[in-house]
Design an enzyme around this catalytic site. Sequence first.
Site, PDB file in Angstrom:
ATOM      1  N   MET A   1       0.848  -1.195   0.000  1.00 37.15           N
ATOM      2  CA  MET A   1       0.000   0.000   0.000  1.00 37.15           C
ATOM      3  C   MET A   1       0.884   1.245   0.000  1.00 37.15           C
ATOM      4  SD  MET A   1      -3.463  -0.948   1.981  1.00 37.15           S
ATOM      5  CE  MET A   1      -2.916  -0.789   3.655  1.00 37.15           C
TER       6      MET A   1
ATOM      7  N   ALA B   1       4.089   3.940   0.819  1.00 38.38           N
ATOM      8  CA  ALA B   1       4.821   4.441   1.995  1.00 38.38           C
ATOM      9  C   ALA B   1       5.868   3.395   2.371  1.00 38.38           C
ATOM     10  CB  ALA B   1       3.884   4.759   3.160  1.00 38.38           C
ATOM     11  N   LEU B   2       6.670   3.065   1.396  1.00 37.51           N
ATOM     12  CA  LEU B   2       7.566   1.900   1.506  1.00 37.51           C
ATOM     13  C   LEU B   2       8.686   2.134   2.516  1.00 37.51           C
ATOM     14  CD1 LEU B   2       7.906   0.954  -2.280  1.00 37.51           C
ATOM     15  CD2 LEU B   2       6.222   0.160  -0.607  1.00 37.51           C
ATOM     16  N   HIS B   3       9.094   1.047   3.161  1.00 43.14           N
ATOM     17  CA  HIS B   3      10.213   1.073   4.097  1.00 43.14           C
ATOM     18  C   HIS B   3      11.108  -0.126   3.804  1.00 43.14           C
ATOM     19  CE1 HIS B   3       7.966  -2.050   6.142  1.00 43.14           C
ATOM     20  NE2 HIS B   3       6.919  -1.248   6.199  1.00 43.14           N
TER      21      HIS B   3
ATOM     22  N   HIS C   1       9.558  -3.563   3.117  1.00 46.03           N
ATOM     23  CA  HIS C   1       9.064  -3.810   1.753  1.00 46.03           C
ATOM     24  C   HIS C   1      10.227  -4.119   0.814  1.00 46.03           C
ATOM     25  CE1 HIS C   1       5.683  -1.041   3.124  1.00 46.03           C
ATOM     26  NE2 HIS C   1       5.045  -2.121   2.744  1.00 46.03           N
TER      27      HIS C   1
ATOM     28  N   GLY D   1       5.056  -9.961   4.280  1.00 53.05           N
ATOM     29  CA  GLY D   1       5.805  -9.852   5.525  1.00 53.05           C
ATOM     30  C   GLY D   1       5.066 -10.547   6.665  1.00 53.05           C
ATOM     31  N   GLU D   2       5.835 -11.189   7.545  1.00 52.31           N
ATOM     32  CA  GLU D   2       5.226 -11.891   8.687  1.00 52.31           C
ATOM     33  C   GLU D   2       4.714 -10.937   9.761  1.00 52.31           C
ATOM     34  OE1 GLU D   2       7.865 -14.877  10.245  1.00 52.31           O
ATOM     35  OE2 GLU D   2       6.745 -16.407   9.154  1.00 52.31           O
ATOM     36  N   LYS D   3       5.011  -9.643   9.628  1.00 49.35           N
ATOM     37  CA  LYS D   3       4.434  -8.714  10.600  1.00 49.35           C
ATOM     38  C   LYS D   3       2.907  -8.839  10.569  1.00 49.35           C
ATOM     39  CE  LYS D   3       3.871  -4.226  10.127  1.00 49.35           C
ATOM     40  NZ  LYS D   3       2.482  -3.938  10.579  1.00 49.35           N
ATOM     41  N   ASP D   4       2.387  -9.042   9.342  1.00 48.60           N
ATOM     42  CA  ASP D   4       0.947  -9.274   9.195  1.00 48.60           C
ATOM     43  C   ASP D   4       0.711 -10.781   9.148  1.00 48.60           C
ATOM     44  OD1 ASP D   4      -0.019  -6.451   8.811  1.00 48.60           O
ATOM     45  OD2 ASP D   4       1.476  -6.558   7.234  1.00 48.60           O
TER      46      ASP D   4
END
Length: 288
Positions: free
Chosen positions: A31, A33-35, A38, A149-152
């Site tokens: 979505m 606003a990459l960091h 990503h 990502g495993e954060k989600d």
Amino acid sequence: MLHILRNRKDLADHLQQLRANGLSLGFVPTMGALHEGHLSLVQIAYEKTDHVVVSIFVNPSQFNNSKDLALYPRDVYGDIEKLETTDCHTIYIPSVEDVYPPDYVQPRYNLGEVENSLEGSSRPGHFQGVAAVLERFFTDIGPEKAFFGEKDYQQVAVVRKLVELKQLPIEIVACPTLREKDGLAMSSRNRRLSPEMRTQAANIFAEMQKISKVNTVEELILKLDQSRAFLNSIDGFSVEYLEVANSQTFDPITKHSLQLPRNQWRVFAAVNVGGVRLIDNCALESEL
Ligand code: PAF
């Protein structure tokens, strides 16, 4: 050469060419606003497939709160600049009308128990919206592999369920959460934190780590209560949930569910930090 495509027609033409050249596609949905998190997905996709497609689309159907949608960080030019430094080959930036034309009717997906707890119960309709947008992208792009990502963590379960329900020939690759030096999980939402809240936000993972080290169930249940109370006591913090839950059913642990091996349990948190909703999860280190 980096291709930037802004509608389904251009995407279809472009992909047809790639397919004709026999390239395998890796897909990283975002979505924006990459960091660094990503960008690490892009790197993993590059290692595992021939051609990496990144989508940037703030998906309205997965927001159950219109204020949250309005405030979601957007930085398309910054995102493109970042992706230029990576091995991304194609960026897909469709409009809302392109993804959801006027005649589009959102399906109802039978996602099962994943919708009943944690993110599922805290954000009604959220996973339906995630499934809806990903079905569109998976169908339009047809990647061999897609990277998340495993954060989600719960989202990854939703995506696997979607792939199973729709029998899509896509391998879902779950990638490790990247963290800032103080342990805060990288997230697009972090850029909305005030400097004070940014510093305090590190307490979430610090508490989760303490929880993950507890050895008995009784202590664990006590520690969860203490950590919730501690986080709630920080100015601007409000804990939505902080649980140890089964990593497949996402049912929070109880005294009766303890016979299972410890790798079936994870710590899950959602905390409102000065008006910014942050989520995180980690494995249990202790033997229960
Ligand atoms: O994780 C996200 O950023 C979003 O939920 C996703 C997978 C891009 C779908 O909109």
